[in-house]
Design an enzyme around this catalytic site. Structure first.
Site, PDB file in Angstrom:
ATOM      1  N   GLY A 109      55.588  38.195   8.431  1.00 16.80           N
ATOM      2  CA  GLY A 109      55.285  36.815   8.046  1.00 16.80           C
ATOM      3  C   GLY A 109      53.874  36.400   8.425  1.00 16.80           C
ATOM      4  O   GLY A 109      53.002  37.247   8.642  1.00 16.80           O
TER       5      GLY A 109
ATOM      6  N   HIS B 227      48.955  36.372   4.654  1.00 17.09           N
ATOM      7  CA  HIS B 227      47.567  36.098   4.254  1.00 17.09           C
ATOM      8  C   HIS B 227      47.229  36.987   3.053  1.00 17.09           C
ATOM      9  O   HIS B 227      48.100  37.731   2.557  1.00 17.09           O
ATOM     10  CB  HIS B 227      46.610  36.327   5.437  1.00 17.09           C
ATOM     11  CG  HIS B 227      46.794  37.657   6.116  1.00 17.09           C
ATOM     12  ND1 HIS B 227      46.573  38.848   5.481  1.00 17.09           N
ATOM     13  CD2 HIS B 227      47.214  37.971   7.369  1.00 17.09           C
ATOM     14  CE1 HIS B 227      46.800  39.844   6.314  1.00 17.09           C
ATOM     15  NE2 HIS B 227      47.216  39.342   7.471  1.00 17.09           N
TER      16      HIS B 227
ATOM     17  N   HIS C  87      48.438  40.583   2.919  1.00 14.13           N
ATOM     18  CA  HIS C  87      49.836  40.803   2.519  1.00 14.13           C
ATOM     19  C   HIS C  87      49.981  40.667   0.998  1.00 14.13           C
ATOM     20  O   HIS C  87      50.732  41.413   0.369  1.00 14.13           O
ATOM     21  CB  HIS C  87      50.752  39.765   3.176  1.00 14.13           C
ATOM     22  CG  HIS C  87      50.822  39.863   4.664  1.00 14.13           C
ATOM     23  ND1 HIS C  87      50.292  38.911   5.499  1.00 14.13           N
ATOM     24  CD2 HIS C  87      51.380  40.802   5.477  1.00 14.13           C
ATOM     25  CE1 HIS C  87      50.512  39.245   6.754  1.00 14.13           C
ATOM     26  NE2 HIS C  87      51.164  40.384   6.773  1.00 14.13           N
TER      27      HIS C  87
ATOM     28  N   GLN D 134      59.127  46.067  18.643  1.00 15.65           N
ATOM     29  CA  GLN D 134      57.798  46.676  18.626  1.00 15.65           C
ATOM     30  C   GLN D 134      56.785  45.932  19.498  1.00 15.65           C
ATOM     31  O   GLN D 134      55.610  46.267  19.493  1.00 15.65           O
ATOM     32  CB  GLN D 134      57.286  46.806  17.187  1.00 15.65           C
ATOM     33  CG  GLN D 134      56.949  45.504  16.490  1.00 15.65           C
ATOM     34  CD  GLN D 134      56.651  45.732  15.012  1.00 15.65           C
ATOM     35  OE1 GLN D 134      57.541  45.963  14.199  1.00 15.65           O
ATOM     36  NE2 GLN D 134      55.367  45.669  14.652  1.00 15.65           N
TER      37      GLN D 134
ATOM     38  N   ARG E  25      46.875  37.772  13.485  1.00 17.73           N
ATOM     39  CA  ARG E  25      46.421  37.473  14.854  1.00 17.73           C
ATOM     40  C   ARG E  25      45.029  36.857  14.883  1.00 17.73           C
ATOM     41  O   ARG E  25      44.612  36.347  15.926  1.00 17.73           O
ATOM     42  CB  ARG E  25      46.467  38.728  15.722  1.00 17.73           C
ATOM     43  CG  ARG E  25      47.892  39.200  15.998  1.00 17.73           C
ATOM     44  CD  ARG E  25      47.929  40.329  17.010  1.00 17.73           C
ATOM     45  NE  ARG E  25      49.274  40.594  17.483  1.00 17.73           N
ATOM     46  CZ  ARG E  25      50.060  41.600  17.060  1.00 17.73           C
ATOM     47  NH1 ARG E  25      49.613  42.444  16.151  1.00 17.73           N
ATOM     48  NH2 ARG E  25      51.277  41.757  17.553  1.00 17.73           N
TER      49      ARG E  25
HETATM   50  O1  PAF Z   1      52.848  45.897   9.926  1.00 17.85           O
HETATM   51  C1  PAF Z   1      53.727  45.064  10.239  1.00 17.85           C
HETATM   52  O2  PAF Z   1      53.630  43.883   9.927  1.00 17.85           O
HETATM   53  C2  PAF Z   1      54.960  45.525  11.012  1.00 17.85           C
HETATM   54  O3  PAF Z   1      54.634  46.502  11.930  1.00 17.85           O
HETATM   55  C3  PAF Z   1      56.100  46.006  10.092  1.00 17.85           C
HETATM   56  C4  PAF Z   1      55.711  47.228   9.282  1.00 17.85           C
HETATM   57  C5  PAF Z   1      56.511  44.876   9.162  1.00 17.85           C
HETATM   58  C6  PAF Z   1      57.324  46.387  10.944  1.00 17.85           C
HETATM   59  O4  PAF Z   1      57.776  45.322  11.699  1.00 17.85           O
END
Ligand code: PAF
Length: 282
Positions: A34, A37, A40, A64, A191
Site C-alpha cells: 500500500g 505511488h 506501484h 518481514q 518511505r
Molecule cells: O515490495 C514490497 O512491497 C513487499 O516486500 C511485498 C513484495 C509486497 C511483500 O510484502
C-alpha cells in the site's frame, strides 16, 4: 467503467479467481504494502500488458519487519490507495487482514537461501527475506496468478522471489519493472514520506553516487575501488552507509571477472532514521 472488486477473505478472492480461470483468463498479480505511488502504478501497467485481469494486493506484512523497524508507522492509506487502483482499472483489490493472512496457529514459513544470503539487505535486516518469501508464496497460492510483477527498486527481493518460484516449481511468471524515479533521480518509495525537507534535498545523492560509480567501472576502475569511493562520498555528504556493493547481477555473488559478468551496483544508506535503498545496472 467496470467496478473494481474488493476481497477481504480467501473465499471471496477465490470466487473471482476461479471464475476467471474457468473463462481462460490470464491472472496478473501486483503484491504491495500500500501507500501507492507512481512506482506501484508502473507495476500495474506492466501487469496489464501480460494479463487479462489484474489483482493488486495490499498487506503490510509483519513477518518481514524486524524489531525496531517501521512496521507500526508504515503508512496505511486504504481509501486513497483504492481510488488510485480504481483509476488504473484494476480488476480486484486483495485486502487481507493480519488474521486472514496469519490465522491462529499459523506455523509454516519459507526459508530462502542463495540471493537471500548475499550479505546485502539480509545482513542488516535478519529474517526479512524469509518474511517476504512466506507472504509472497501465500499471495501466489491465494490468487493462483499466472504472472506477478515486482519492481527492480528492491532488486535483491526480486532475485529472491525468482529463485523461490523456480526452486519450489511455482507456476507463475515473475516480471520485473525498472525503478521509477523523481526528476532529481530519487527512487520512488513509500518511505520517502518520512524524509524531512533537508534530508529530501540530500537523498538524490545516493543515486548520483551510484551513477558515478557505474560510469567509472565502465571506464575501467576496479569494482572494489568504485564502491569504496561511493561509500566515502556518501559518508562525507552526511549519509550513514549500510553498504555499497557491486555484485553479479544474476546471482548477487561477489564479482570474479568484472569484464565478463553482468554487474549491478546496490546500496543502502540512512539519513537520520530514514533508510534508503537503490541499485542500478553497470
Ligand atoms: O515490495 C514490497 O512491497 C513487499 O516486500 C511485498 C513484495 C509486497 C511483500 O510484502
Amino acid at each position: 467503467m467496470k467496478k473494481m472488486e474488493l476481497a477481504r477473505t480467501v473465499e471471496e478472492l477465490r470466487l473471482h479467481t476461479d471464475a476467471w480461470r474457468d473463462l481462460g483468463y490470464v491472472i496478473g498479480l501486483v503484491p504491495t504494502m500500500g501507500a501507492l505511488h507512481a512506482g506501484h502504478m508502473a507495476l500495474v501497467e506492466e501487469a496489464r500488458r501480460h494479463a487479462d485481469v489484474v489483482i493488486v494486493s495490499i498487506f503490510v506484512n509483519p513477518l518481514q519487519f524486524g524489531q525496531g523497524e517501521d512496521f507500526d508507522r508504515y503508512p496505511r492509506r486504504e481509501e486513497e490507495d483504492l481510488e488510485k487502483l480504481r483509476a488504473a482499472r484494476v480488476d480486484l483489490a486483495w485486502l487481507p487482514s493480519e488474521k486472514v493472512m496469519y490465522p491462529e496457529g499459523f506455523a509454516t514459513t519459507v526459508r530462502v537461501g542463495g540471493p537471500a544470503k548475499a550479505g546485502l539487505e539480509d545482513a542488516h535486516r535478519p529474517g526479512h527475506f524469509d518474511g517476504v518469501a512466506t507472504v509472497v508464496a501465500k499471495l501466489f497460492n491465494q490468487s493462483g496468478a499466472h504472472v506477478a510483477v515486482f519492481g527492480e527498486k528492491d532488486y535483491q527481493q526480486l532475485l529472491v522471489i525468482r529463485r523461490m518460484a523456480r526452486d519450489l516449481d511455482m507456476p507463475v511468471n515473475i516480471v520485473a519493472v525498472p525503478t521509477v524515479r523523481e526528476d532529481d533521480g530519487l527512487a520512488l518509495s513509500s518511505r520517502n514520506a518520512y524524509l524531512a525537507p533537508d534530508q529530501r534535498k540530500l537523498a538524490p545523492r545516493l543515486h548520483e553516487e551510484l551513477q558515478r560509480a557505474a560510469e567509472s567501472i565502465r571506464k575501467g576502475t576496479a569494482v572494489e575501488a568504485a564502491a569504496f569511493n561511493a561509500r566515502e562520498a556518501l559518508q562525507e555528504a552526511g549519509f550513514v552507509v549500510d553498504y555499497v556493493e557491486v555484485r553479479n547481477a544474476e546471482t548477487l555473488k561477489p564479482v570474479k571477472d568484472q569484464r565478463s559478468e553482468p554487474l549491478r551496483i546496490l546500496a543502502a544508506a540512512r539519513l537520520g532514521d530514514v533508510r534508503l535503498i537503490d541499485n542500478i545496472p553497470v
